[in-house]
Design a protein around this motif. Structure first.
Motif, PDB file in Angstrom:
ATOM      1  N   GLN A   4       0.845  -1.191   0.000  1.00 21.32           N
ATOM      2  CA  GLN A   4       0.000   0.000   0.000  1.00 21.32           C
ATOM      3  C   GLN A   4       0.882   1.243   0.000  1.00 21.32           C
ATOM      4  N   PHE A 166       2.825  -1.378  -9.586  1.00 26.67           N
ATOM      5  CA  PHE A 166       1.382  -1.371  -9.813  1.00 26.67           C
ATOM      6  C   PHE A 166       0.586  -1.456  -8.515  1.00 26.67           C
ATOM      7  N   GLU A 167       1.150  -2.028  -7.468  1.00 23.32           N
ATOM      8  CA  GLU A 167       0.459  -2.002  -6.178  1.00 23.32           C
ATOM      9  C   GLU A 167       0.522  -0.598  -5.580  1.00 23.32           C
ATOM     10  N   GLY A 170      -2.171   1.334  -7.759  1.00 18.80           N
ATOM     11  CA  GLY A 170      -3.521   0.945  -7.387  1.00 18.80           C
ATOM     12  C   GLY A 170      -4.558   0.962  -8.490  1.00 18.80           C
ATOM     13  N   LYS A 171      -4.449   1.885  -9.454  1.00 23.18           N
ATOM     14  CA  LYS A 171      -5.427   1.961 -10.533  1.00 23.18           C
ATOM     15  C   LYS A 171      -4.826   2.670 -11.738  1.00 23.18           C
ATOM     16  N   ALA A 172      -5.458   2.447 -12.868  1.00 25.07           N
ATOM     17  CA  ALA A 172      -5.042   3.096 -14.116  1.00 25.07           C
ATOM     18  C   ALA A 172      -5.762   4.435 -14.260  1.00 25.07           C
ATOM     19  N   THR A 174      -4.716   7.519 -13.912  1.00 24.60           N
ATOM     20  CA  THR A 174      -4.253   8.684 -13.156  1.00 24.60           C
ATOM     21  C   THR A 174      -3.013   9.270 -13.831  1.00 24.60           C
ATOM     22  N   PHE A 177      -0.136   7.028 -13.030  1.00 18.32           N
ATOM     23  CA  PHE A 177      -0.133   5.790 -13.814  1.00 18.32           C
ATOM     24  C   PHE A 177       0.462   6.029 -15.195  1.00 18.32           C
ATOM     25  N   SER A 181       3.883   4.020 -15.582  1.00 20.54           N
ATOM     26  CA  SER A 181       3.757   2.786 -16.359  1.00 20.54           C
ATOM     27  C   SER A 181       4.665   2.821 -17.577  1.00 20.54           C
TER      28      SER A 181
END
Length: 185
Positions: A4, A166-167, A170-172, A174, A177, A181
């Motif tokens: 987290q 990726f943890e 948390g989500k794509a 943003t 991200f 990425s």
């Protein structure tokens, strides 16, 4: 357990200029270390850097120092485990107590000595270690593998650079991200 972002800090163990050339797989190690440093900085995660006996093994690798910037000062140590060094232990405790940063994402060298001893020592401090398997190295690949196997047997989470990244995200979708990425493509 998932990593987290709000509970994480990054611990870079002994990535020093006189030690790194002896490591097997140093190029992938430095590549993955760079991704993790960039991501941790972009996501405002605390970063701790240890240096084992810097008088003999030299400072942190110059390329990594450039990525880290001047605001992160390496912490010298003579104990193999970061958890046995009073200054590093105090900083880890402070991050956990003051910021809730009880997950320690570990990369560095040597996997079977300083990384291993640090990872095994963290649970005794109430901290959860995550060793980034593709961002640790030893002089011989079999020593690295034996260290990863031993840590896993003792309940240490072994992750990859992409898992950690990726943890943390948390989500794509943003801005983080999109920016981070791209580091793994």
């Amino acid at each position: 357990m998932l990593i987290q972002r709000e509970r994480s800090c990054l611990l870079i163990v002994d990535m020093q200029e006189r030690l790194l050339p002896a490591m097997a797989g140093v190029e992938p190690l430095l590549h993955h270390a760079g991704i993790l440093i960039r991501a941790a900085k972009r996501l405002d995660l605390p970063i701790l850097v240890s240096e084992q006996y810097p008088k003999g093994l030299g400072p942190t690798d110059p390329g990594l120092r450039t990525l880290l910037g001047n605001e992160i000062e390496p912490l010298p140590k003579t104990h193999f485990s970061c958890t046995e060094d009073p200054d590093i232990r105090a900083r880890l405790h402070a991050l956990a107590r003051e910021q809730g940063r009880d997950q320690v994402i570990i990369l560095g060298v040597e996997a079977h000595v300083c990384v291993l001893q640090t990872a095994l020592g963290l649970p005794k401090l109430g901290l959860a270690p995550f060793v980034v398997g593709d961002a640790v190295a030893s002089r011989q690949p079999e020593r690295r593998q034996m260290a990863l196997d031993r840590m896993a047997r003792h309940g240490i989470e072994i992750v990859t650079t992409e898992m950690a990244l990726f943890e943390w995200l948390g989500k794509a979708g943003t801005p983080e991200f999109k920016e981070l990425s791209a580091l793994i493509r």
